[in-house]
Write an enzyme that holds these catalytic residues in place. Structure first.
Site, PDB file in Angstrom:
ATOM      1  N   TYR A  42       0.445  -1.330  -0.162  1.00  0.00           N
ATOM      2  CA  TYR A  42       0.046  -0.347   0.490  1.00  0.00           C
ATOM      3  C   TYR A  42       1.359   1.193  -0.158  1.00  0.00           C
ATOM      4  CZ  TYR A  42      -3.868   2.920   2.431  1.00  0.00           C
ATOM      5  OH  TYR A  42      -5.001   4.441   2.517  1.00  0.00           O
TER       6      TYR A  42
HETATM    7  N1  LIG Z   1      -9.848   6.415   5.171  1.00  0.00           N
HETATM    8  C1  LIG Z   1      -8.523   6.389   6.167  1.00  0.00           C
HETATM    9  O1  LIG Z   1      -8.514   6.773   6.936  1.00  0.00           O
HETATM   10  C2  LIG Z   1      -8.457   6.829   5.111  1.00  0.00           C
HETATM   11  C3  LIG Z   1      -6.729   6.955   5.377  1.00  0.00           C
HETATM   12  C4  LIG Z   1      -5.199   7.225   4.978  1.00  0.00           C
HETATM   13  C5  LIG Z   1      -5.818   6.485   3.089  1.00  0.00           C
HETATM   14  N2  LIG Z   1      -6.711   6.655   2.773  1.00  0.00           N
HETATM   15  C6  LIG Z   1      -6.970   6.663   1.382  1.00  0.00           C
HETATM   16  O2  LIG Z   1      -8.247   7.107   1.294  1.00  0.00           O
HETATM   17  C7  LIG Z   1      -8.843   6.645   0.207  1.00  0.00           C
HETATM   18  C8  LIG Z   1     -10.588   6.427   0.443  1.00  0.00           C
HETATM   19  O3  LIG Z   1     -10.275   5.555   1.488  1.00  0.00           O
HETATM   20  P1  LIG Z   1     -11.753   4.659   1.877  1.00  0.00           P
HETATM   21  O4  LIG Z   1     -11.566   4.366   3.197  1.00  0.00           O
HETATM   22  O5  LIG Z   1     -12.743   5.294   2.195  1.00  0.00           O
HETATM   23  O6  LIG Z   1     -11.601   3.097   1.709  1.00  0.00           O
HETATM   24  P2  LIG Z   1     -13.676   1.679   1.732  1.00  0.00           P
HETATM   25  O7  LIG Z   1     -11.957   1.020   1.706  1.00  0.00           O
HETATM   26  O8  LIG Z   1     -13.859   2.161   2.859  1.00  0.00           O
HETATM   27  O9  LIG Z   1     -13.572   2.513   0.033  1.00  0.00           O
HETATM   28  C9  LIG Z   1     -13.472   2.263  -1.117  1.00  0.00           C
HETATM   29  C10 LIG Z   1     -14.462   2.077  -2.384  1.00  0.00           C
HETATM   30  O10 LIG Z   1     -13.567   1.822  -3.495  1.00  0.00           O
HETATM   31  C11 LIG Z   1     -14.309   0.896  -3.888  1.00  0.00           C
HETATM   32  N3  LIG Z   1     -13.078  -0.106  -5.144  1.00  0.00           N
HETATM   33  C12 LIG Z   1     -12.287  -0.461  -3.759  1.00  0.00           C
HETATM   34  N4  LIG Z   1     -11.867  -1.856  -5.462  1.00  0.00           N
HETATM   35  C13 LIG Z   1     -12.121  -0.861  -6.556  1.00  0.00           C
HETATM   36  C14 LIG Z   1     -11.621  -1.363  -7.425  1.00  0.00           C
HETATM   37  N5  LIG Z   1     -10.916  -2.161  -8.085  1.00  0.00           N
HETATM   38  N6  LIG Z   1     -13.004  -1.080  -8.770  1.00  0.00           N
HETATM   39  C15 LIG Z   1     -13.566   0.150  -8.295  1.00  0.00           C
HETATM   40  N7  LIG Z   1     -14.382   0.693  -7.343  1.00  0.00           N
HETATM   41  C16 LIG Z   1     -13.511   0.174  -5.542  1.00  0.00           C
HETATM   42  C17 LIG Z   1     -15.238  -0.089  -3.160  1.00  0.00           C
HETATM   43  O11 LIG Z   1     -15.955  -0.596  -3.509  1.00  0.00           O
HETATM   44  C18 LIG Z   1     -15.324   1.578  -2.407  1.00  0.00           C
HETATM   45  O12 LIG Z   1     -16.414   2.125  -2.534  1.00  0.00           O
HETATM   46  C19 LIG Z   1      -8.344   5.877  -0.296  1.00  0.00           C
HETATM   47  O13 LIG Z   1      -7.225   6.411  -1.292  1.00  0.00           O
HETATM   48  C20 LIG Z   1      -7.192   5.350   1.189  1.00  0.00           C
HETATM   49  O14 LIG Z   1      -6.120   4.748   0.695  1.00  0.00           O
HETATM   50  C21 LIG Z   1      -8.098   6.022   4.175  1.00  0.00           C
END
Ligand SMILES: NC(=O)c1ccc[n+]([C@@H]2O[C@H](COP(=O)([O-])OP(=O)(O)OC[C@H]3O[C@@H](n4cnc5c(N)ncnc54)[C@H](O)[C@@H]3O)[C@@H](O)[C@H]2O)c1
Length: 251
Positions: free
Chosen positions: A154
């Site tokens: 990641y």
């Molecule tokens: N939530 C956090 O605290 C956090 C921290 C650091 C970074 N991030 C980054 O923020 C962004 C959003 O994070 P999140 O926690 O909301 O993620 P999440 O995993 O809750 O949601 C991700 C979404 O992407 C979709 N998805 C996954 N694989 C897919 C694919 N192959 N094709 C199409 N859609 C797909 C899923 O269905 C989901 O709706 C990401 O880039 C994550 O790495 C989040």
């Protein structure tokens, strides 16, 4: 008039978590948002919610791992709405493993859902973003910036995304296109699953957040995305904006 009135926006992974929070914040500011997501059930539900604020917004089903179909996402949106103002590369899936246990398959999942779609969607969007002097918002992570354990696949993809974002900011500045990143911390289904799998790690992260809580997907992360998609941020490019309650203070 909203801050994003009639702006055409694409958000990958927009059916849940931070993606859906940003989509809600943006439609409330007048944007027409296309959420692109693998999950059709949550995608259709979210589409209905978005349409209550912005009737033209839509859900587009796609698996971002299908690299050859990525260009089609951009052309579908441009054919429907006639332009593209903002591309938000938010989706990312990965497995948490120690470096010594990380496989090629784990790397392929992380780069295939995070890095490659970000790269190819930006490339396909460029001709349209030139026309609108548009914005790109990509997603980084504290896991990449700080090198958190079990996040090798990641962290690598996230730092690769930061790399191409800075290159694009340099190359596309002359077109008036801004490219920035958000490094968030927020409650999302992804984080809830992680909290269940690694509760001690989750608590360790939470206890180190100066503002003392995980962010809200719409009111904390969504509002910053609105700012980065609006003309208020027109003199900011190539930056990683930490929207993480102060967890990592860049200097
Ligand atoms: N939530 C956090 O605290 C956090 C921290 C650091 C970074 N991030 C980054 O923020 C962004 C959003 O994070 P999140 O926690 O909301 O993620 P999440 O995993 O809750 O949601 C991700 C979404 O992407 C979709 N998805 C996954 N694989 C897919 C694919 N192959 N094709 C199409 N859609 C797909 C899923 O269905 C989901 O709706 C990401 O880039 C994550 O790495 C989040």
């Amino acid at each position: 008039m909203g801050k994003l009135q009639d702006k055409v926006v694409i958000i990958t992974g927009g059916a849940g978590g931070i993606g859906s929070g940003m989509a809600m914040a943006m439609v409330k500011e007048g944007a027409i948002v296309t959420i692109v997501d693998l999950n059709e059930e949550t995608g259709r539900e979210m589409e209905k919610e978005l349409q209550q604020h912005s009737p033209k917004s839509m859900y587009l089903q796609a698996n971002l791992l299908d690299r050859e179909n990525l260009g089609q996402i951009i052309t579908t949106v441009v054919e429907k709405y006639g332009k593209l103002d903002v591309l938000v590369n938010n989706a990312h899936a990965s497995k948490q493993k120690l470096m010594e246990d990380t496989t090629q398959e784990d790397l392929d999942l992380s780069f295939g859902t995070g890095f490659y779609p970000t790269f190819y969607l930006m490339k396909a969007a460029l001709p349209y973003l030139k026309e609108t002097k548009g914005n790109v918002i990509n997603f980084a992570s504290g896991a990449g910036l700080a090198g958190h354990t079990t996040q090798g696949a990641y962290a690598a993809a996230k730092e690769a995304i930061r790399g191409i974002s800075r290159v694009a900011a340099n190359e596309w500045g002359k077109f008036g296109i801004n490219v920035n990143l958000i490094s968030p911390i927020a409650n999302s289904p992804g984080v809830e699953a992680w909290a269940k799998a690694q509760p001690e790690y989750y608590e360790a992260v939470r206890s180190k957040i100066p503002l003392g809580r995980f962010g809200d997907v719409e009111n904390d992360i969504g509002r910053v995305a609105v700012f980065l998609a609006s003309s208020d941020s027109q003199y900011i490019t190539g930056q990683t904006i930490m929207v993480d309650g102060g967890s990592i203070m860049l200097h």
